[in-house]
Write an enzyme that holds these catalytic residues in place. Structure first.
Site, PDB file in Angstrom:
ATOM      1  N   ASP A  52      61.301 -14.019 -34.738  1.00  0.00           N
ATOM      2  CA  ASP A  52      62.488 -13.328 -35.225  1.00  0.00           C
ATOM      3  C   ASP A  52      63.743 -14.172 -34.961  1.00  0.00           C
ATOM      4  OD1 ASP A  52      63.726 -11.230 -36.430  1.00  0.00           O
ATOM      5  OD2 ASP A  52      63.432  -9.787 -34.807  1.00  0.00           O
ATOM      6  N   ASP A  53      64.478 -14.492 -36.015  1.00  0.00           N
ATOM      7  CA  ASP A  53      65.742 -15.233 -35.894  1.00  0.00           C
ATOM      8  C   ASP A  53      65.574 -16.643 -35.331  1.00  0.00           C
ATOM      9  OD1 ASP A  53      66.654 -12.693 -36.596  1.00  0.00           O
ATOM     10  OD2 ASP A  53      68.315 -12.689 -35.173  1.00  0.00           O
ATOM     11  N   CYS A  91      66.661  -9.539 -41.399  1.00  0.00           N
ATOM     12  CA  CYS A  91      65.221  -9.356 -41.159  1.00  0.00           C
ATOM     13  C   CYS A  91      64.476  -8.627 -42.262  1.00  0.00           C
ATOM     14  CB  CYS A  91      64.992  -8.600 -39.857  1.00  0.00           C
ATOM     15  SG  CYS A  91      65.585  -9.482 -38.423  1.00  0.00           S
ATOM     16  N   HIS A 145      59.544  -5.409 -40.956  1.00  0.00           N
ATOM     17  CA  HIS A 145      60.630  -4.776 -40.215  1.00  0.00           C
ATOM     18  C   HIS A 145      60.263  -3.298 -40.058  1.00  0.00           C
ATOM     19  CE1 HIS A 145      64.687  -4.773 -38.612  1.00  0.00           C
ATOM     20  NE2 HIS A 145      64.770  -3.548 -39.090  1.00  0.00           N
ATOM     21  N   ASP A 340      61.946 -15.982 -39.543  1.00  0.00           N
ATOM     22  CA  ASP A 340      62.296 -15.168 -40.722  1.00  0.00           C
ATOM     23  C   ASP A 340      63.632 -15.580 -41.335  1.00  0.00           C
ATOM     24  OD1 ASP A 340      63.795 -14.040 -38.656  1.00  0.00           O
ATOM     25  OD2 ASP A 340      63.380 -11.962 -39.241  1.00  0.00           O
ATOM     26  N   HIS A 341      64.482 -16.198 -40.535  1.00  0.00           N
ATOM     27  CA  HIS A 341      65.725 -16.837 -41.015  1.00  0.00           C
ATOM     28  C   HIS A 341      66.346 -17.532 -39.825  1.00  0.00           C
ATOM     29  CE1 HIS A 341      67.524 -13.461 -39.043  1.00  0.00           C
ATOM     30  NE2 HIS A 341      66.835 -12.640 -39.815  1.00  0.00           N
TER      31      HIS A 341
END
Ligand SMILES: *[C@@H]1O[C@H](CO)[C@@H](O)[C@H](O)[C@H]1NC(C)=O
Ligand SMILES: *[C@@H]1O[C@H](CO)[C@@H](O)[C@H](O)[C@H]1NC(C)=O
Ligand SMILES: *[C@@H]1O[C@H](CO)[C@@H](O)[C@H](O)[C@H]1NC(C)=O
Length: 535
Positions: A52-53, A91, A145, A340-341
């Site tokens: 995540d992130d 997300c 998510h 995810d980014h």
């Protein structure tokens, strides 16, 4: 390793540029035939790991501050994509896009509040495709998510063979469970939150729980002949930075002061491009600092501490990733690792995600398959998108290839297709048919950064502007245009901001060239290309 696999591996390392087109074609046919032979004998397991992130703050990506021995060791036998991009730096839209193979525009999802099956179309997901082709599919941790965007069920039962595993400590993500200064009283909701495990609820953390469940699952499948698709979603390095405190000790603070050369807000950046990092400001250790809204800055000391905590969080999940990899039979498993980014760590004075900048969109993407044995990390410089993961995994598992989605309006009736491209030819050592670009997008409620509505994450009904961003080999071109949320249409003539960054000279995206006459021709060209690609 079988003789066919060796042959395929050898062919895939040949440099195609010096070989005649006819020979290239023959080689391609030959490798395709061999690949077919391999698939009949081996049904690989597939493991997808989502962080995540996570931006590419990893040793293998050349980041000298990172301490990621396990991801780096994994990358030794893998291909890693140096220019992979998320479809939206948030997300839920990013994950639903990755997992359905459709763009946020197709899913009509830019926030957290709709479920594609009831809102747009009953689209087949990546795990569902594997499930329908005989795989046992299982989700551990944050894959979809949570909440409405996956129907409060992580899209079970359509995507998964069993209900998705969610760690029970996930509920404390935004709870005041950080120790107060110097003490062990848990009453703060800090951004920076190193902890001792025994002080935490249930004496553990979500990612520790998810990995133990993944290990249990892997062991439980050892005797089964049915292949599995396992998705493991880590919660870190998403904020808050809550991790076992020993990881902080690996990161002296000093190198994090002068972390980036690009530490000022781009002077010619349109206001609509800016994300005021409201989630960072709202935490107990930041909310009394009077960080001026919307542009800041955050003090140098705090900037260094945020970066240090981000890197410590990455080291923590790297350690857990090592435990997961140690349990897998990599001779029989395709593994893909991704973020995810991205996340801005003070580049152009920005923090967090919520934007169309390179730092918010660029992600690590590492792919390993027993079909392509490598002895060192293989960098892949083609531009890729997270949308490409679905068709690529389908090809790596030798399932029936996923058709490309129609570009007409009937696309919504096509339930099983992908808007991305398979990277399988690249992994075979062949080039892609055409130059690849990445398209990303970000919505805004208005031209200026605002707290109400929160311009970092506007709800659908408040979206008035959409920023579309095109990444080519040399440029990032972003156009912010009027968007009509009631019918999901956009008006390309109604422009709120335009950005052009030349990555050959300005990898930090500090100098917006859009207004300079010298760049008129390229700007027009990129604008046409973007409009044509978005449709
Ligand atoms: C959606 O697709 C799944 C799998 O193809 C099917 O089982 C289900 O009935 C469909 N749902 C609707 C509402 O059409
Ligand atoms: C979504 O959740 C609702 C409520 O639990 C349920 O009735 C519905 O069948 C679910 N939709 C799908 C496609 O699973
Ligand atoms: C922040 O601003 C408030 C109100 O303007 C003031 O009372 C407070 O002392 C300021 N805090 C800091 C750390 O400057």
């Amino acid at each position: 390793m079988g003789i066919f696999q060796t042959a395929v591996a050898k062919v895939s390392r040949v440099d195609m540029s010096n070989i005649s087109p006819l020979l290239q074609l023959l080689l391609l046919l030959w490798t395709t035939l061999l690949a077919g032979t391999v698939s009949a004998s081996a049904r690989y397991n597939v493991v997808m790991v989502i962080f995540d992130d996570l931006r590419p703050a990893l040793g293998v990506y050349g980041d000298s501050l990172a301490r990621t021995p396990h991801l780096d060791a994994f990358a030794q036998g893998s291909s890693y994509f140096t220019r992979a991009y998320s479809q939206q730096a948030l997300c839920a839209p990013s994950r639903n896009s990755l997992l359905t193979g459709r763009r946020p525009d197709t899913l009509h999802l830019y926030d957290f509040y709709s479920y594609w099956r009831s809102f747009v179309g009953n689209f087949t997901t990546l795990p569902q495709y594997f499930k329908e082709h005989g795989y046992y599919t299982y989700s551990c941790g944050k894959v979809f998510h949570p909440g409405l965007s996956s129907n409060n069920s992580d899209d079970y039962p359509l995507s998964w063979s069993a209900p998705a595993f969610r760690p029970r400590t996930e509920q404390f993500m935004n709870s005041p469970v950080c120790p107060d200064h110097g003490g062990s009283v848990l009453r703060k909701n800090y951004l920076i939150c190193p902890v001792q495990l025994q002080t935490q609820p249930y004496k553990t953390l979500p990612d520790i729980e998810s990995v133990s469940e993944a290990l249990r699952f892997i062991d439980s499948r050892k005797r089964s002949r049915q292949p599995y698709f396992l998705a493991v979603g880590f919660h870190k390095p998403h904020i808050n930075f809550r991790f076992p405190r020993q990881f902080l000790g690996r990161f002296p603070l000093a190198p994090f002061y002068n972390y980036t050369e690009d530490a000022v807000k781009p002077p010619d950046m349109p206001d609509v491009a800016w994300n005021p990092y409201t989630d960072v400001r709202s935490r107990d250790d930041f909310k009394h600092k009077n960080i001026s809204f919307p542009y800041g800055p955050i003090s140098r000391q705090q900037a260094a501490q945020i970066r240090q905590a981000y890197y410590a969080s990455v080291a923590y999940v790297d350690d857990l990733f090592g435990k997961l990899m140690a349990r897998l039979d990599l001779e029989r498993t395709v593994v893909v690792v991704l973020g995810d980014h991205g996340w801005s760590l003070g580049e152009h004075a920005e923090w967090a995600k919520y934007s169309n900048f390179e730092v918010a969109l660029r992600v690590p993407l590492i792919i390993r398959s027993p079909e392509f044995p490598l002895i060192q990390p293989r960098p892949m410089h083609s531009i890729t998108e997270l949308l490409d993961v679905f068709p690529t995994l389908v090809d790596l598992a030798h399932l029936p290839p996923l058709p490309a989605c129609n570009r007409s309006s009937s696309a919504l009736e096509q339930l099983t297709c992908s808007e991305g491209k398979s990277l399988y030819p690249l992994l075979q050592g062949l080039g892609l048919a055409e130059e690849h670009v990445a398209i990303s997008q970000y919505p805004r409620p208005g031209m200026l950064p605002t707290k109400h509505p929160n311009s970092d994450k506007p709800k659908l009904r408040n979206i008035k502007i959409m920023g579309y961003s095109l990444r080519t080999n040399y440029y990032r071109y972003t156009l912010w245009v009027r968007f009509h949320a009631h019918n999901f249409s956009r008006d390309w003539q109604n422009i709120y901001g335009e950005e052009l960054y030349d990555h050959r000279l300005d990898s930090g995206e500090e100098f917006n060239l859009a207004a300079l006459p010298e760049f008129n021709a390229i700007r027009q060209h990129l604008r046409c290309r973007l409009i044509e690609a978005v449709g």
